[in-house]
Design a protein around this motif. Sequence first.
Motif, PDB file in Angstrom:
ATOM      1  N   VAL A  56       0.874  -1.173   0.000  1.00 45.63           N
ATOM      2  CA  VAL A  56       0.000   0.000   0.000  1.00 45.63           C
ATOM      3  C   VAL A  56       0.909   1.219   0.000  1.00 45.63           C
ATOM      4  O   VAL A  56       1.739   1.381   0.897  1.00 45.63           O
ATOM      5  CB  VAL A  56      -0.911   0.026   1.246  1.00 45.63           C
ATOM      6  N   THR A  57       0.769   2.053  -1.018  1.00 43.61           N
ATOM      7  CA  THR A  57       1.569   3.287  -1.063  1.00 43.61           C
ATOM      8  C   THR A  57       0.634   4.463  -0.780  1.00 43.61           C
ATOM      9  O   THR A  57      -0.340   4.689  -1.503  1.00 43.61           O
ATOM     10  CB  THR A  57       2.274   3.443  -2.423  1.00 43.61           C
ATOM     11  N   PHE A  58       0.938   5.144   0.312  1.00 42.53           N
ATOM     12  CA  PHE A  58       0.122   6.267   0.771  1.00 42.53           C
ATOM     13  C   PHE A  58       0.673   7.545   0.140  1.00 42.53           C
ATOM     14  O   PHE A  58       1.871   7.819   0.259  1.00 42.53           O
ATOM     15  CB  PHE A  58       0.223   6.409   2.294  1.00 42.53           C
ATOM     16  N   HIS A  59      -0.191   8.301  -0.498  1.00 45.69           N
ATOM     17  CA  HIS A  59       0.174   9.643  -0.990  1.00 45.69           C
ATOM     18  C   HIS A  59      -0.764  10.601  -0.256  1.00 45.69           C
ATOM     19  O   HIS A  59      -1.966  10.633  -0.546  1.00 45.69           O
ATOM     20  CB  HIS A  59      -0.080   9.773  -2.492  1.00 45.69           C
ATOM     21  N   HIS A  60      -0.242  11.334   0.693  1.00 50.69           N
ATOM     22  CA  HIS A  60      -1.088  12.202   1.511  1.00 50.69           C
ATOM     23  C   HIS A  60      -0.644  13.653   1.371  1.00 50.69           C
ATOM     24  O   HIS A  60       0.533  13.970   1.591  1.00 50.69           O
ATOM     25  CB  HIS A  60      -0.990  11.796   2.993  1.00 50.69           C
ATOM     26  N   LEU A  61      -1.573  14.516   1.012  1.00 51.03           N
ATOM     27  CA  LEU A  61      -1.311  15.965   0.968  1.00 51.03           C
ATOM     28  C   LEU A  61      -1.956  16.574   2.192  1.00 51.03           C
ATOM     29  O   LEU A  61      -3.158  16.378   2.437  1.00 51.03           O
ATOM     30  CB  LEU A  61      -1.965  16.587  -0.263  1.00 51.03           C
ATOM     31  N   LEU A  62      -1.155  17.312   2.972  1.00 50.94           N
ATOM     32  CA  LEU A  62      -1.642  17.830   4.250  1.00 50.94           C
ATOM     33  C   LEU A  62      -1.615  19.353   4.234  1.00 50.94           C
ATOM     34  O   LEU A  62      -0.550  19.953   4.037  1.00 50.94           O
ATOM     35  CB  LEU A  62      -0.729  17.334   5.375  1.00 50.94           C
ATOM     36  N   GLN A  70       4.512   7.112   1.672  1.00 51.22           N
ATOM     37  CA  GLN A  70       5.063   5.986   2.432  1.00 51.22           C
ATOM     38  C   GLN A  70       4.453   4.698   1.912  1.00 51.22           C
ATOM     39  O   GLN A  70       3.262   4.653   1.597  1.00 51.22           O
ATOM     40  CB  GLN A  70       4.709   6.173   3.913  1.00 51.22           C
ATOM     41  N   SER A  71       5.265   3.664   1.835  1.00 52.29           N
ATOM     42  CA  SER A  71       4.736   2.354   1.449  1.00 52.29           C
ATOM     43  C   SER A  71       4.744   1.411   2.638  1.00 52.29           C
ATOM     44  O   SER A  71       5.669   1.458   3.458  1.00 52.29           O
ATOM     45  CB  SER A  71       5.570   1.739   0.331  1.00 52.29           C
ATOM     46  N   MET A  72       3.727   0.599   2.732  1.00 51.44           N
ATOM     47  CA  MET A  72       3.677  -0.433   3.770  1.00 51.44           C
ATOM     48  C   MET A  72       3.364  -1.771   3.105  1.00 51.44           C
ATOM     49  O   MET A  72       2.655  -1.804   2.095  1.00 51.44           O
ATOM     50  CB  MET A  72       2.586  -0.128   4.792  1.00 51.44           C
ATOM     51  N   GLU A  73       3.874  -2.822   3.703  1.00 51.89           N
ATOM     52  CA  GLU A  73       3.602  -4.162   3.171  1.00 51.89           C
ATOM     53  C   GLU A  73       2.671  -4.917   4.117  1.00 51.89           C
ATOM     54  O   GLU A  73       2.850  -4.878   5.348  1.00 51.89           O
ATOM     55  CB  GLU A  73       4.911  -4.926   2.986  1.00 51.89           C
TER      56      GLU A  73
END
Length: 240
Positions: A179-185, A196-199
């Motif tokens: 899962v690759t998170f692309h977050h704009l804050l 960030q990527s998580m497995e």
Amino acid sequence: MYSDFKVISSYYDALYVNDREYAPEAAKVKELLARHGAPSRADLLVLACGTGGHIPYFKDDYHVSGLDLSEDMLDLAREKFPDIRFHLGNLIDFTLETEFDVMICLYGSIGFVKTEDNLRASMKRIATHLRPNGLALITPWSTVEDFQDLIVVDAADNPDLKIARMEQVRLKEPKIVEVTFHHLLGKNNDVTYHKQSMEIGLFSREEYLSAMTDAGLKIVEEYTGTDVRGGAYIGKRAAG
Ligand SMILES: C[S@@+](CC[C@H](N)C(=O)[O-])C[C@H]1O[C@@H](n2cnc3c(N)ncnc32)[C@H](O)[C@@H]1O
């Protein structure tokens, strides 16, 4: 590799925790637990509790505590719920002095253990900490049978914090989802980007169920309603 929540913890609640999903989910979990004989005021441990998003819905009915691997998530949970006991621990090898009537692991958090060996070890730790007739309710993180690549898109619009998110969910290896998170804050009149990527381990229904039964839990229900995200496997420890 442990998928750490250091950065995401700081805005986890604003992005993910909401009454719309957590309230009906918790209500159904309570109904399922009651149906399978959980005692009133049960000692209930929320596994991989994160920031404690489910705790408001459980704390008046049960004697609740939580366990998580992330200090950052637990710091936030402790700040929100100073009267509740939180343990720092890993699903795969935790040891607590107490036993529980009920242990729950929601929102697919079990997938973070990544491998089938770890899944089986986690179920053994859970069963070991259950009292006779105790219940374990586990929501799978998708399953081999149900998984599909997808992109999640969503936003949160709070006065002090605005978030736009896309999350790319893809099969990286036969049993590993990335899962690759692309977050704009948007905060303090500034916009920052966190990637960030998580497995996450992708297990089959049979792998979940056999991990539970081999740990000594009898499967009493497979719940498939969508109000509990991912559905739920419910196992019961034998009496005495
Ligand atoms: C997506 S969050 C879900 C948190 C919470 N269950 C909820 O529904 O809001 C996943 C949580 O699992 C925790 N976690 C990941 N691997 C873990 C492990 N091996 N043992 C215990 N907690 C773990 C993370 O630290 C994180 O808080």
